[in-house]
Design a protein around this motif. Structure first.
Motif, PDB file in Angstrom:
ATOM      1  N   ILE A  27       0.827  -1.214   0.000  1.00  0.00           N
ATOM      2  CA  ILE A  27       0.000   0.000   0.000  1.00  0.00           C
ATOM      3  C   ILE A  27       0.859   1.260   0.000  1.00  0.00           C
ATOM      4  O   ILE A  27       0.650   2.171  -0.820  1.00  0.00           O
ATOM      5  CB  ILE A  27      -0.970  -0.013   1.197  1.00  0.00           C
ATOM      6  N   LEU A  28       1.837   1.333   0.899  1.00  0.00           N
ATOM      7  CA  LEU A  28       2.678   2.534   0.928  1.00  0.00           C
ATOM      8  C   LEU A  28       3.552   2.624  -0.319  1.00  0.00           C
ATOM      9  O   LEU A  28       3.835   3.733  -0.800  1.00  0.00           O
ATOM     10  CB  LEU A  28       3.540   2.546   2.195  1.00  0.00           C
ATOM     11  N   ALA A  29       3.960   1.484  -0.855  1.00  0.00           N
ATOM     12  CA  ALA A  29       4.754   1.489  -2.086  1.00  0.00           C
ATOM     13  C   ALA A  29       3.937   2.012  -3.262  1.00  0.00           C
ATOM     14  O   ALA A  29       4.460   2.723  -4.132  1.00  0.00           O
ATOM     15  CB  ALA A  29       5.279   0.085  -2.379  1.00  0.00           C
ATOM     16  N   GLU A  47      -5.749   4.851   0.796  1.00  0.00           N
ATOM     17  CA  GLU A  47      -5.669   5.514   2.104  1.00  0.00           C
ATOM     18  C   GLU A  47      -5.919   4.456   3.175  1.00  0.00           C
ATOM     19  O   GLU A  47      -7.061   4.061   3.425  1.00  0.00           O
ATOM     20  CB  GLU A  47      -6.710   6.615   2.204  1.00  0.00           C
ATOM     21  N   PRO A  48      -4.853   3.949   3.822  1.00  0.00           N
ATOM     22  CA  PRO A  48      -5.043   2.881   4.814  1.00  0.00           C
ATOM     23  C   PRO A  48      -5.614   3.385   6.125  1.00  0.00           C
ATOM     24  O   PRO A  48      -5.202   4.431   6.640  1.00  0.00           O
ATOM     25  CB  PRO A  48      -3.628   2.332   5.007  1.00  0.00           C
ATOM     26  N   ILE A  49      -6.583   2.634   6.652  1.00  0.00           N
ATOM     27  CA  ILE A  49      -7.113   2.858   7.999  1.00  0.00           C
ATOM     28  C   ILE A  49      -6.547   1.728   8.856  1.00  0.00           C
ATOM     29  O   ILE A  49      -6.882   0.558   8.654  1.00  0.00           O
ATOM     30  CB  ILE A  49      -8.661   2.806   8.028  1.00  0.00           C
ATOM     31  N   ALA A  60       1.884   4.550  16.547  1.00  0.00           N
ATOM     32  CA  ALA A  60       3.320   4.611  16.261  1.00  0.00           C
ATOM     33  C   ALA A  60       3.585   4.339  14.783  1.00  0.00           C
ATOM     34  O   ALA A  60       4.441   5.003  14.162  1.00  0.00           O
ATOM     35  CB  ALA A  60       4.067   3.609  17.133  1.00  0.00           C
ATOM     36  N   LEU A  61       2.856   3.386  14.201  1.00  0.00           N
ATOM     37  CA  LEU A  61       3.016   3.096  12.772  1.00  0.00           C
ATOM     38  C   LEU A  61       2.573   4.287  11.930  1.00  0.00           C
ATOM     39  O   LEU A  61       3.236   4.642  10.945  1.00  0.00           O
ATOM     40  CB  LEU A  61       2.205   1.861  12.390  1.00  0.00           C
ATOM     41  N   ALA A  62       1.444   4.888  12.302  1.00  0.00           N
ATOM     42  CA  ALA A  62       0.949   6.043  11.553  1.00  0.00           C
ATOM     43  C   ALA A  62       1.960   7.181  11.585  1.00  0.00           C
ATOM     44  O   ALA A  62       2.250   7.809  10.558  1.00  0.00           O
ATOM     45  CB  ALA A  62      -0.393   6.493  12.121  1.00  0.00           C
ATOM     46  N   GLU A  63       2.525   7.444  12.757  1.00  0.00           N
ATOM     47  CA  GLU A  63       3.518   8.512  12.885  1.00  0.00           C
ATOM     48  C   GLU A  63       4.776   8.179  12.089  1.00  0.00           C
ATOM     49  O   GLU A  63       5.340   9.040  11.403  1.00  0.00           O
ATOM     50  CB  GLU A  63       3.857   8.733  14.357  1.00  0.00           C
ATOM     51  N   GLN A  64       5.223   6.948  12.173  1.00  0.00           N
ATOM     52  CA  GLN A  64       6.448   6.524  11.488  1.00  0.00           C
ATOM     53  C   GLN A  64       6.360   6.723   9.984  1.00  0.00           C
ATOM     54  O   GLN A  64       7.343   7.099   9.344  1.00  0.00           O
ATOM     55  CB  GLN A  64       6.732   5.056  11.806  1.00  0.00           C
ATOM     56  N   HIS A  65       5.158   6.493   9.433  1.00  0.00           N
ATOM     57  CA  HIS A  65       5.008   6.528   7.977  1.00  0.00           C
ATOM     58  C   HIS A  65       4.244   7.749   7.475  1.00  0.00           C
ATOM     59  O   HIS A  65       3.855   7.807   6.306  1.00  0.00           O
ATOM     60  CB  HIS A  65       4.323   5.244   7.503  1.00  0.00           C
ATOM     61  N   GLY A  66       4.044   8.732   8.347  1.00  0.00           N
ATOM     62  CA  GLY A  66       3.422   9.974   7.931  1.00  0.00           C
ATOM     63  C   GLY A  66       1.970   9.842   7.546  1.00  0.00           C
ATOM     64  O   GLY A  66       1.471  10.580   6.685  1.00  0.00           O
ATOM     65  N   LEU A  67       1.252   8.912   8.181  1.00  0.00           N
ATOM     66  CA  LEU A  67      -0.168   8.719   7.899  1.00  0.00           C
ATOM     67  C   LEU A  67      -1.010   9.562   8.849  1.00  0.00           C
ATOM     68  O   LEU A  67      -0.580   9.918   9.951  1.00  0.00           O
ATOM     69  CB  LEU A  67      -0.532   7.237   8.045  1.00  0.00           C
ATOM     70  N   ASP A  68      -2.214   9.845   8.421  1.00  0.00           N
ATOM     71  CA  ASP A  68      -3.131  10.650   9.229  1.00  0.00           C
ATOM     72  C   ASP A  68      -3.432   9.923  10.539  1.00  0.00           C
ATOM     73  O   ASP A  68      -3.956   8.806  10.527  1.00  0.00           O
ATOM     74  CB  ASP A  68      -4.422  10.866   8.437  1.00  0.00           C
ATOM     75  N   PRO A  69      -3.109  10.519  11.698  1.00  0.00           N
ATOM     76  CA  PRO A  69      -3.377   9.850  12.980  1.00  0.00           C
ATOM     77  C   PRO A  69      -4.858   9.602  13.230  1.00  0.00           C
ATOM     78  O   PRO A  69      -5.215   8.765  14.062  1.00  0.00           O
ATOM     79  CB  PRO A  69      -2.792  10.828  14.013  1.00  0.00           C
ATOM     80  N   ALA A  70      -5.721  10.280  12.492  1.00  0.00           N
ATOM     81  CA  ALA A  70      -7.158  10.039  12.644  1.00  0.00           C
ATOM     82  C   ALA A  70      -7.554   8.703  12.021  1.00  0.00           C
ATOM     83  O   ALA A  70      -8.635   8.172  12.329  1.00  0.00           O
ATOM     84  CB  ALA A  70      -7.955  11.174  12.001  1.00  0.00           C
ATOM     85  N   ASN A  71      -6.701   8.166  11.160  1.00  0.00           N
ATOM     86  CA  ASN A  71      -6.994   6.896  10.492  1.00  0.00           C
ATOM     87  C   ASN A  71      -6.422   5.719  11.269  1.00  0.00           C
ATOM     88  O   ASN A  71      -5.758   4.838  10.714  1.00  0.00           O
ATOM     89  CB  ASN A  71      -6.445   6.905   9.067  1.00  0.00           C
TER      90      ASN A  71
END
Length: 385
Positions: A27-29, A47-49, A60-71
C-alpha cells in the motif's frame, strides 16, 4: 488525470506480514509511486485505515510513515460502519479472521484477505457464499504465484518446455529457533494448535494454489505431520508446549497424472539455494525454481550418469544446468496482487483468486491433517458454491 481516494480498513497491520508485506511493501509502495493508474484517466490513491487491538502500536506506525493519525482505530465495528471505507483487508491470526470477514461482508465492503480464510472448510465456504450473495468483490492473497522464480517456471510451462510433466518435488522451510537461547523468527501462536497454528494450516493452502495454477487440480493427498520440537519459548521468554505440527511431508496426485511431493518444515537447516525450491521433471526437460531463480536442463543436454560408488565424481551436477534469464522486471509479489485486486474492484478486470480459491486451500489443509491422523490417502473433492 482524476485521483480517486480508496479508503481501506487494514486489520492486523502490527503483525509481521500485515506490516512488512501489505502495509509497507504494497500500500505505501503504491502511494510512493504516485498511486495506481487504471489506464482510463483515473489514478487510485490508497488511504489505509490502521485497525487492531493495540492503539499505541497503531499510532506509532501512523507517525512513522506519515499517515493521518485520525486513520487509526481499535473499533472494527465503527470502521466497518463508515460508508467511506470501501475495502476490508484482514491479516489477523487465523482464529479471528472468519468472524471479522463476515462482519465486513455484512457491511457491504469488498474483501481482500490473507489465508487461510477460516479454520475449517465449512467456514471458508460460508464466507465465499456470503460474498457471492452480497455481490461484493473479494480476493485472497496467493503471493507465491508472483515470485520471480515461479513466474519463470510458468513461462516454461506455457512455452511447452517440459513436454509431459511427470513429477514435482518441493522443499520448503528453515530452522525456527526455539526461543530459549536465540529469539524465534516466528510468533509463538504458530506452534499452538489451539490458536490456529501449525505448518499444514499455514503452508498447504500455498501448495494448493501453486499446484492448481501451474500443474493441475489436486485430486488426492497423503500426508504425515510431526511436532519435532515439543517445547519452545514465547515472546516473554516463558517455555510452552508446542501442540501444533512443525513439519509436514505430503504427496499430492494431480489432474493429468503428475505427482507432487512437498516437504514443509520449521525444523530443517537449509542446504539449498533458496528457502523454497521446486524441481519439475518432464519428458522433454526439467527445471528447479526458487523464490527468484530458475535453472533448466533440456532433454538434448541431459548427461548420462552411471551409478558407480567406487569412483568419485569429477564433475558438478549443478554446473550442468542453465539459468533462465529474467527477461522482465519483477515487482514485489504482494504489491502486484494488490494492484490486480484494485483493478478488479475499480476497473472490473478479471480476477479469480477469490474466496472460493481460498476455500480450496483450507480444504487441502483440513484433508492433510485428517490424512496424517488416519494414516490414509484421501481424495480431494471439487468444491463449489
Amino acid at each position: 488525470m482524476t485521483r480517486k481516494t480508496v479508503r481501506i480498513a487494514m486489520n492486523g497491520v502490527t503483525g509481521r506480514m500485515g506490516y512488512r508485506q501489505h502495509l509497507v511493501r504494497s500500500i505505501l509502495a503504491i502511494r510512493e509511486q504516485g498511486g495506481l493508474d487504471l489506464g482510463d484517466g483515473t489514478v487510485l490513491w490508497p488511504e489505509p485505515i490502521l485497525v487492531g487491538r493495540r492503539e499505541h502500536a497503531l499510532k506509532a506506525l501512523a507517525e512513522q510513515h506519515g499517515l493521518d493519525p485520525a486513520n487509526v482505530s481499535t473499533d472494527v465495528d465503527a470502521v466497518l460502519a463508515d460508508p467511506t471505507v470501501e475495502i476490508y483487508f484482514d491479516a489477523q491470526v487465523t482464529s479471528a479472521r472468519e468472524e471479522a470477514i463476515k462482519k465486513a461482508i455484512a457491511a457491504g465492503k469488498h474483501i481482500y484477505t490473507e489465508k487461510p480464510t477460516a479454520t475449517g472448510l465449512d467456514g471458508a465456504l460460508e464466507l465465499a457464499r456470503l460474498a457471492a450473495a452480497a455481490g461484493i468483490k473479494h480476493g485472497v492473497v496467493q503471493d507465491k504465484l508472483f515470485l520471480p522464480g515461479l513466474l519463470k517456471l510458468k513461462r516454461l510451462i506455457d512455452g511447452g518446455f517440459f513436454g509431459r510433466i511427470l513429477s514435482i518435488r518441493g522443499e520448503f522451510g528453515y530452522w525456527v529457533f526455539e526461543g530459549d537461547w536465540q529469539e524465534a523468527q516466528r510468533p509463538s501462536w504458530n506452534y499452538r494448535s489451539e490458536d490456529g497454528g501449525g505448518i499444514v494450516v499455514d503452508m498447504f493452502p500455498h501448495w494448493e494454489y501453486v499446484l492448481h495454477e501451474l500443474f493441475g487440480r489436486v485430486k488426492s493427498v497423503q500426508a504425515l505431520t510431526a511436532t519435532h520440537i515439543p517445547q519452545r519459548w514465547d515472546e516473554r521468554d516463558k517455555p510452552y508446549d508446542a501442540t501444533a505440527d512443525d513439519a509436514a511431508y505430503g504427496v499430492f496426485e494431480l489432474d493429468g497424472g503428475a505427482i507432487a511431493q512437498i516437504n514443509s518444515s520449521w525444523a530443517v537447516r537449509v542446504n539449498r539455494d533458496e528457502l523454497v525450491e521446486f524441481q519439475v521433471d518432464g519428458t522433454e526437460g526439467s527445471a528447479v525454481a526458487g523464490l527468484r531463480n530458475c535453472r533448466v536442463q533440456h532433454r538434448s543436454a541431459t548427461p548420462k550418469p552411471v551409478w558407480n560408488p567406487d569412483i568419485p565424481a569429477t564433475y558438478s551436477f549443478r554446473d550442468q544446468w542453465q539459468e533462465v534469464p529474467d527477461n522482465a522486471e519483477f515487482d514485489n509479489g504482494f504489491k502486484a496482487q494488490w494492484e490486480l485486486f484494485f483493478k478488479h474492484v475499480y476497473a472490473d478486470a478479471p480476477y479469480h483468486w477469490d474466496l472460493l480459491a481460498g476455500a480450496r486451500g483450507v480444504q487441502l489443509a483440513e484433508l492433510g491433517l485428517k490424512s496424517s491422523a488416519e494414516g490414509v490417502r484421501l481424495d480431494v473433492p471439487e468444491i463449489q458454491l
